[in-house]
Design an enzyme around this catalytic site. Structure first.
Site, PDB file in Angstrom:
ATOM      1  CB  SER A 127      -0.797   0.243   1.200  1.00 45.47           C
ATOM      2  OG  SER A 127      -0.223  -0.373   2.385  1.00 45.47           O
ATOM      3  CB  CYS A 128       2.139   4.289  -1.308  1.00 44.45           C
ATOM      4  SG  CYS A 128       3.803   3.400  -0.582  1.00 44.45           S
TER       5      CYS A 128
END
Length: 447
Positions: free
Chosen positions: A28-29
């Site tokens: 994730s980001c």
């Protein structure tokens, strides 16, 4: 390069081959950008949360501009590439074990953040350039967002991307998407192996997460993108070519539902603030836990954050706020401005281990080392106080907010008046990076 200027709503399918992977897998980001008139000031505003393995340390590194001898070679995380004759000064927020960076900026006001993505194009484990290496190379070599995009695509086509993206004996590999911004515009660059598509953003707000987001609104692309898709049987060659639809995996794992939710939440948060987006607004979005944008789940979390203000007026300095510590909701965004006398702050540099570093010894990552820098250690102490001593923890958190607010007020004052050079206390002080602030500001807390 094939140029196409199209108008159509972007489709947002998501990615990866992660259905059987551990929930501890970092995947994730979130990156955000506001381009006038969406910003409150005549400035492009960039932001990113870097979500990585929970215990990974992210350091902030200042690298001055340099000149290099003809024929020089440059060692990146895993492979060497040819060096260029001149490189720009950069400020980088990077996992301390690798050469590249998760996010950063250069002296010309170019900012870049990257995201992990998986597509129908297979992800190999062979060592090449990491997406984080490509990001740093683009900042060192590109004087505009468009030029930085050309740097990434050129290197991608020549060297490819690959290699493990975390410090662990079990390989974790992915392809990358990028958000690039400068004082005038932004670009989204999405890759699938050595292939790529890009979209130009000239106004408004945009965000990216761990999924393909470019539909038919392609501004530039690899010349073999469509022929390759047609040969693979992913596109019949007729009608509209939708990059996200054609290259996204048809069977999406449950794990990536969170990426779709974060993407939609980020869109909504940006749209709610259109016309009034500031650095503070972006910090608030990065701190939003309810949406999952401020990540704290299982074996990974938001390990560092960045917000940059890039004024249209080139006589005004670009201001970059970085945390260098995990969890932006409990960290201070600390400002940096490029200028004469800018130097590396030692308190955000991790220790080095030379030839004994687990990333350098083969096979890689068979041992672990303590990469915590002094600010990270101080932040751990501060978090412990916040959790164990309520009254003292509240006082500490208030002190953090006050310190950050003083910096934001000073930056606001700086950017709302025309200046030829940033004040000496910001850009030319010989004091450490995190202390470059107006003299009336208090000394920072260890966190």
């Amino acid at each position: 390069m094939v140029e196409r200027w199209l108008e159509r709503d972007t489709r947002i399918p998501i990615s990866p081959q992660m259905a059987s992977w551990s929930p501890d897998t970092p995947c994730s980001c979130d990156c955000f950008v506001s381009v006038p008139p969406a910003s409150a000031l005549p400035a492009v505003i960039f932001a990113k949360n870097s979500d990585r393995p929970r215990d990974e340390v992210q350091e902030v590194v200042f690298v001055p501009a340099g000149t290099h001898a003809p024929g020089s070679r440059l060692q990146c995380t895993y492979i060497e590439v040819e060096q260029v004759s001149k490189t720009h000064a950069v400020i980088l927020s990077r996992p301390s074990w690798l050469w590249g960076a998760e996010m950063g900026a250069n002296e010309h006001g170019v900012c870049i953040g990257n995201e992990a993505v998986w597509t129908k194009e297979p992800v190999g484990e062979g060592e090449a350039l990491l997406g984080m290496d490509l990001l740093r190379l683009a900042l060192e070599r590109g004087s505009s967002a468009r030029e930085a995009l050309h740097v990434i695509t050129g290197l991608l086509e020549r060297y490819g991307q690959g290699g493990s993206c975390r410090e662990d004996p079990t390989p974790f590999c992915y392809h990358n998407t990028f958000l690039l911004a400068d004082r005038t515009e932004a670009w989204v660059l999405e890759t699938a192996g050595r292939l790529w598509a890009a979209r130009r953003i000239q106004e408004g707000v945009h965000n990216i997460s761990n999924q393909l987001s470019i539909g038919s609104d392609i501004s530039a692309e690899h010349p073999e993108l469509r022929p390759h898709a047609q040969v693979q049987g992913w596109w019949d060659g007729q009608g509209t070519f939708d990059f996200a639809q054609v290259f996204s995996l048809s069977q999406q794992p449950v794990r990536m539902e969170a990426a779709k939710a974060r993407f939609r939440a980020g869109q909504e948060l940006l749209q709610q603030q259109q016309g009034g987006i500031t650095a503070e607004v972006m910090m608030g979005i990065l701190r939003d836990k309810e949406s999952g944008i401020c990540m704290d789940s299982g074996g990974f979390r938001t390990t560092a954050s960045m917000v940059s203000v890039l004024p249209r007026d080139t006589t005004q300095p670009c201001v970059h706020f970085l945390t260098a510590t995990p969890d932006p909701s409990r960290s201070v965004f600390k400002p940096f401005i490029f200028g004469v006398g800018a130097a590396q702050p030692p308190q955000v540099l991790s220790p080095t281990f030379g030839a004994q570093d687990p990333v350098r010894t083969l096979p890689r990552f068979q041992t672990q080392v303590d990469r915590r820098h002094p600010l990270y250690r101080g932040h751990q102490v501060a978090l412990g106080l916040m959790e164990s001593e309520q009254a003292r923890g509240q006082q500490l958190r208030q002190k953090q907010r006050d310190l950050e607010q003083e910096g934001l007020v000073a930056v606001r004052q700086l950017l709302t008046r025309s200046v030829l050079h940033p004040p000496r206390s910001w850009a030319a002080s010989s004091r450490p990076l995190w202390r470059r602030r107006p003299r009336h500001m208090p000394e920072p807390d260890p966190s």
